[in-house]
Design a protein around this motif. Sequence first.
Motif, mmCIF file in Angstrom:
data_model
loop_
_atom_site.group_PDB
_atom_site.id
_atom_site.type_symbol
_atom_site.label_atom_id
_atom_site.label_comp_id
_atom_site.label_asym_id
_atom_site.label_seq_id
_atom_site.Cartn_x
_atom_site.Cartn_y
_atom_site.Cartn_z
ATOM 1 N N UNK A 199 0.850 -1.197 0.000
ATOM 2 C CA UNK A 199 0.000 0.000 0.000
ATOM 3 C C UNK A 199 0.885 1.247 0.000
ATOM 4 N N UNK A 200 0.406 2.305 -0.656
ATOM 5 C CA UNK A 200 1.252 3.483 -0.838
ATOM 6 C C UNK A 200 0.492 4.778 -0.568
ATOM 7 N N UNK A 201 1.282 5.791 -0.146
ATOM 8 C CA UNK A 201 0.756 7.100 0.206
ATOM 9 C C UNK A 201 1.716 8.181 -0.282
ATOM 10 N N UNK A 202 1.358 9.447 -0.022
ATOM 11 C CA UNK A 202 2.168 10.591 -0.440
ATOM 12 C C UNK A 202 2.309 11.561 0.733
ATOM 13 N N UNK A 203 3.391 12.312 0.792
ATOM 14 C CA UNK A 203 3.554 13.237 1.923
ATOM 15 C C UNK A 203 2.542 14.378 1.933
ATOM 16 N N UNK A 204 2.048 14.788 0.765
ATOM 17 C CA UNK A 204 1.092 15.900 0.736
ATOM 18 C C UNK A 204 -0.267 15.520 1.321
ATOM 19 N N UNK A 205 -0.532 14.233 1.506
ATOM 20 C CA UNK A 205 -1.771 13.819 2.165
ATOM 21 C C UNK A 205 -1.797 14.241 3.633
#
Length: 259
Positions: A199-205
């Motif tokens: 699973x992946x995410x982004x710092x701007x979230x």
Amino acid sequence: MILLSFDIEEFDMPFEYSKDISFEDQMQISIEGSHKILDLLEKHEVRATFFSTATFAIHAPEIIERIKRAGHELASHTYYHSDFKVPHLRESREKLEALSGMKVTGFRMPRMMPVDEKEVAKAGYTYNSSINPTFLPGRYNNLHISRTYYMQDNVLQIPASVSPLVRFPLFWLSFHNLPLNLYSWMAKKTYQKDQYLNIYFHPWEFTDLDDFERFGFPGYVRKNTGVKMEERLDRFIAKMKKNQLPFGTFQEFIRTIQK
């Protein structure tokens, strides 16, 4: 093994919604979010993989140093987030290695777009995590692709996780929009089926994205961002650890499946 990964990049997503954002603001938002991610990982003693553009790494040396110091993995997210040419495959890997002193073996295309696997191999990568094996109107139509890892053109493909049967994507948008208990239940079921979770995410979230005039994002993008995202990821990691599910980097995972 749970493979948490974060695409660290210049925050250019507002351009997709006809909003202007300066490069300085793009970097500041992503740097601040990356620090919050690293703080959470340190709190839970979890290692993760960071897919970084070369551009982000050049302008955020303190983040790259924290990644290295904490024992996380650094991988390539190509050179620029919104401009891609085949030479960027090798150039980004070499730049990241020069900046960090770390071995870069993994690759992910921005926005999970298609890429020529032969070129990925020629650029010196051993794995690619650029596929979301689901159907999303206007974005992906990958129902014909394996849900789980496989080899193609001498590159190990590690698709993002989707649920068994209906292939519901477990990526960042579903993490924001589903009730956390439901998402966690689906994640555990997928883990039980596949013996891993990607699973992946982004710092701007991790920035409050509710300012429509500034960012232009629809409700499903800005939901549960900022502090709410910090709290949700904190709770999710705690839930998975309570269930004694291990976390690790892509490189660590690959070593386990190659035994």
